[in-house]
Write a protein that holds these residues in place. Structure first.
Motif, mmCIF file in Angstrom:
data_model
loop_
_atom_site.group_PDB
_atom_site.id
_atom_site.type_symbol
_atom_site.label_atom_id
_atom_site.label_comp_id
_atom_site.label_asym_id
_atom_site.label_seq_id
_atom_site.Cartn_x
_atom_site.Cartn_y
_atom_site.Cartn_z
ATOM 1 N N GLN A 50 -35.977 51.701 136.216
ATOM 2 C CA GLN A 50 -36.533 52.454 137.340
ATOM 3 C C GLN A 50 -36.571 53.936 136.986
ATOM 4 O OE1 GLN A 50 -34.643 51.272 141.156
ATOM 5 N NE2 GLN A 50 -33.412 49.886 139.913
ATOM 6 N N ASP A 51 -37.641 54.582 137.373
ATOM 7 C CA ASP A 51 -37.780 56.027 137.190
ATOM 8 C C ASP A 51 -37.579 56.416 135.722
ATOM 9 O OD1 ASP A 51 -38.272 56.257 139.936
ATOM 10 O OD2 ASP A 51 -36.128 56.337 140.372
ATOM 11 N N ASP A 52 -36.820 57.491 135.489
ATOM 12 C CA ASP A 52 -36.645 58.013 134.137
ATOM 13 C C ASP A 52 -35.164 58.318 133.903
ATOM 14 O OD1 ASP A 52 -37.193 59.004 131.613
ATOM 15 O OD2 ASP A 52 -37.714 61.006 132.337
ATOM 16 N N PRO A 53 -34.388 57.338 133.447
ATOM 17 C CA PRO A 53 -32.936 57.549 133.281
ATOM 18 C C PRO A 53 -32.626 58.727 132.359
ATOM 19 C CG PRO A 53 -33.489 55.220 133.092
ATOM 20 C CD PRO A 53 -34.791 55.964 133.099
ATOM 21 N N GLN A 54 -31.614 59.505 132.756
ATOM 22 C CA GLN A 54 -31.174 60.635 131.948
ATOM 23 C C GLN A 54 -30.018 60.276 131.011
ATOM 24 O OE1 GLN A 54 -31.169 61.530 135.744
ATOM 25 N NE2 GLN A 54 -33.330 61.333 135.210
ATOM 26 N N VAL A 55 -29.350 59.159 131.305
ATOM 27 C CA VAL A 55 -28.193 58.726 130.510
ATOM 28 C C VAL A 55 -28.404 57.274 130.105
ATOM 29 C CG1 VAL A 55 -25.704 58.258 130.537
ATOM 30 C CG2 VAL A 55 -26.600 60.320 131.647
ATOM 31 N N MET A 56 -28.074 56.974 128.852
ATOM 32 C CA MET A 56 -28.108 55.599 128.370
ATOM 33 C C MET A 56 -26.708 55.213 127.903
ATOM 34 S SD MET A 56 -30.618 53.752 125.571
ATOM 35 C CE MET A 56 -30.495 55.048 124.346
ATOM 36 N N LEU A 138 -15.763 52.311 133.754
ATOM 37 C CA LEU A 138 -14.786 53.265 134.286
ATOM 38 C C LEU A 138 -14.604 54.445 133.344
ATOM 39 C CD1 LEU A 138 -12.030 50.882 135.732
ATOM 40 C CD2 LEU A 138 -13.594 52.348 137.016
ATOM 41 N N TYR A 139 -14.406 54.181 132.051
ATOM 42 C CA TYR A 139 -14.147 55.263 131.107
ATOM 43 C C TYR A 139 -15.412 56.056 130.780
ATOM 44 C CZ TYR A 139 -9.662 52.891 130.462
ATOM 45 O OH TYR A 139 -8.433 52.306 130.671
ATOM 46 N N SER A 140 -16.559 55.384 130.787
ATOM 47 C CA SER A 140 -17.811 56.126 130.577
ATOM 48 C C SER A 140 -18.066 57.070 131.746
ATOM 49 C CB SER A 140 -18.985 55.159 130.418
ATOM 50 O OG SER A 140 -18.861 54.402 129.233
ATOM 51 N N LYS A 141 -17.742 56.620 132.945
ATOM 52 C CA LYS A 141 -17.886 57.464 134.134
ATOM 53 C C LYS A 141 -17.022 58.712 134.010
ATOM 54 C CE LYS A 141 -17.219 57.267 139.164
ATOM 55 N NZ LYS A 141 -16.829 56.375 140.298
ATOM 56 N N ALA A 145 -18.281 62.563 133.609
ATOM 57 C CA ALA A 145 -17.823 63.564 134.588
ATOM 58 C C ALA A 145 -17.290 64.801 133.871
ATOM 59 C CB ALA A 145 -16.753 62.965 135.488
ATOM 60 N N ASP A 146 -16.599 64.596 132.739
ATOM 61 C CA ASP A 146 -16.098 65.730 131.957
ATOM 62 C C ASP A 146 -17.246 66.582 131.412
ATOM 63 O OD1 ASP A 146 -13.508 64.916 132.401
ATOM 64 O OD2 ASP A 146 -13.304 63.883 130.474
ATOM 65 N N GLU A 147 -18.413 65.966 131.268
ATOM 66 C CA GLU A 147 -19.594 66.697 130.789
ATOM 67 C C GLU A 147 -20.430 67.237 131.941
ATOM 68 O OE1 GLU A 147 -20.406 67.249 127.528
ATOM 69 O OE2 GLU A 147 -18.465 66.344 127.012
ATOM 70 N N GLY A 148 -19.920 67.095 133.163
ATOM 71 C CA GLY A 148 -20.634 67.598 134.326
ATOM 72 C C GLY A 148 -21.713 66.675 134.848
ATOM 73 N N ILE A 149 -21.661 65.401 134.468
ATOM 74 C CA ILE A 149 -22.672 64.427 134.894
ATOM 75 C C ILE A 149 -22.049 63.459 135.887
ATOM 76 C CG2 ILE A 149 -24.252 62.600 134.148
ATOM 77 C CD1 ILE A 149 -24.334 63.967 131.397
ATOM 78 N N ASP A 150 -22.584 63.418 137.088
ATOM 79 C CA ASP A 150 -22.116 62.516 138.136
ATOM 80 C C ASP A 150 -22.977 61.257 138.106
ATOM 81 O OD1 ASP A 150 -21.387 61.155 140.423
ATOM 82 O OD2 ASP A 150 -21.741 62.821 141.797
ATOM 83 N N VAL A 151 -22.367 60.126 137.727
ATOM 84 C CA VAL A 151 -23.159 58.898 137.596
ATOM 85 C C VAL A 151 -23.656 58.392 138.948
ATOM 86 C CG1 VAL A 151 -22.040 58.191 135.455
ATOM 87 C CG2 VAL A 151 -21.093 57.415 137.648
ATOM 88 N N VAL A 156 -28.991 55.975 135.366
ATOM 89 C CA VAL A 156 -28.293 55.503 134.163
ATOM 90 C C VAL A 156 -28.934 54.211 133.681
ATOM 91 C CG1 VAL A 156 -26.101 54.706 133.211
ATOM 92 C CG2 VAL A 156 -26.120 56.586 134.867
ATOM 93 N N LEU A 157 -29.188 54.151 132.388
ATOM 94 C CA LEU A 157 -29.740 52.958 131.752
ATOM 95 C C LEU A 157 -28.628 52.268 130.970
ATOM 96 C CD1 LEU A 157 -32.192 51.192 130.897
ATOM 97 C CD2 LEU A 157 -32.510 52.779 128.987
ATOM 98 N N VAL A 158 -28.379 51.009 131.254
ATOM 99 C CA VAL A 158 -27.340 50.230 130.568
ATOM 100 C C VAL A 158 -28.018 49.313 129.555
ATOM 101 C CG1 VAL A 158 -25.486 48.543 130.845
ATOM 102 C CG2 VAL A 158 -25.855 50.303 132.594
ATOM 103 N N VAL A 159 -27.527 49.360 128.321
ATOM 104 C CA VAL A 159 -28.097 48.541 127.247
ATOM 105 C C VAL A 159 -27.065 47.504 126.803
ATOM 106 C CG1 VAL A 159 -29.117 48.522 124.946
ATOM 107 C CG2 VAL A 159 -29.463 50.500 126.452
#
Length: 212
Positions: A50-56, A138-141, A145-151, A156-159
């Motif tokens: 969906q849309d254009d994920p910013q995180v993979m 959990l750990y990726s979240k 977050a430490d990088e300033g990204i709120d999931v 988010v694209l999961v592979v």
């Protein structure tokens, strides 16, 4: 001498038939439940973007003793590389710790493979503590977050391999990921494909009940 009273033969036969009917009904119910779960696994085994994920987030799998990715993991990485080539601005998380029989963490192995495929090192974040799908998310979240990204606010694209994606989506949404897309890698090793599609419906139930 007291004689033991015997039940009529027809009655004993009727009771045996009742037990067989109950067992057959339970077996049929089990088959129907498994079929429903298998259908859910199959539905999730295709791309849903969906849309254009910013995180993979690329979910880990076994690293071979020689240090290279297993066939299933290579399937995931090749799929991630194909997507990255068309979306070079995406941030990639390689998620997977180090098992007792693995020479390096899955995250490190994946990152090295992706960099060999052309991904810049600064586009990759390594999550190298997880040992199952629940911990992947959990750990990726926490890492993001430490990088300033709120999931919860980021696409988010999961592979992963197709058989894994229904459970992966369920857990991602359970642990606060907002807009979740999935990208299905093939399972090119046929014996593994058969094994995993039989195993995954049961793993889906386990995760639904216990991964909280």
């Amino acid at each position: 001498m007291k004689l033991q009273r015997k039940r009529p033969y027809a009655y004993r036969g009727k009771r045996r038939i009742t037990w067989w009917k109950a067992l057959a009904a339970l077996a049929l119910a089990g088959i129907l439940v498994f079929a429903g779960l298998f259908g859910a696994v199959m539905y999730g085994s295709y791309d849903h973007i969906q849309d254009d994920p910013q995180v993979m987030v690329v979910l880990g799998c076994r690293v071979m003793p020689e240090g290279h990715p297993s066939i299933l993991l290579q399937d995931r990485l090749d799929t991630a590389l194909d997507y990255w080539e068309e979306h070079p601005d995406v941030t990639i998380v390689t998620s997977g710790g180090q098992g007792s029989n693995e020479p390096v963490s899955e995250a490190r192995c994946m990152a090295d493979y992706l960099m060999e495929g052309g991904v810049p090192e600064d586009r990759i974040l390594l999550e190298d503590q997880s040992h199952n799908t629940k911990e992947n998310f959990l750990y990726s979240k926490e890492l993001l977050a430490d990088e300033g990204i709120d999931v919860g606010e980021t696409d988010v694209l999961v592979v992963s391999n197709g058989f894994h994606l229904t459970r992966a989506r369920m857990l991602a949404e359970r642990f606060g990921y907002g807009e979740v897309s999935t990208l299905a890698a093939p399972t090119s090793h046929l014996p593994s494909r058969i094994q995993m599609y039989i195993r995954e419906p049961l793993a889906l139930v386990k995760s639904f009940l216990l991964d909280r």
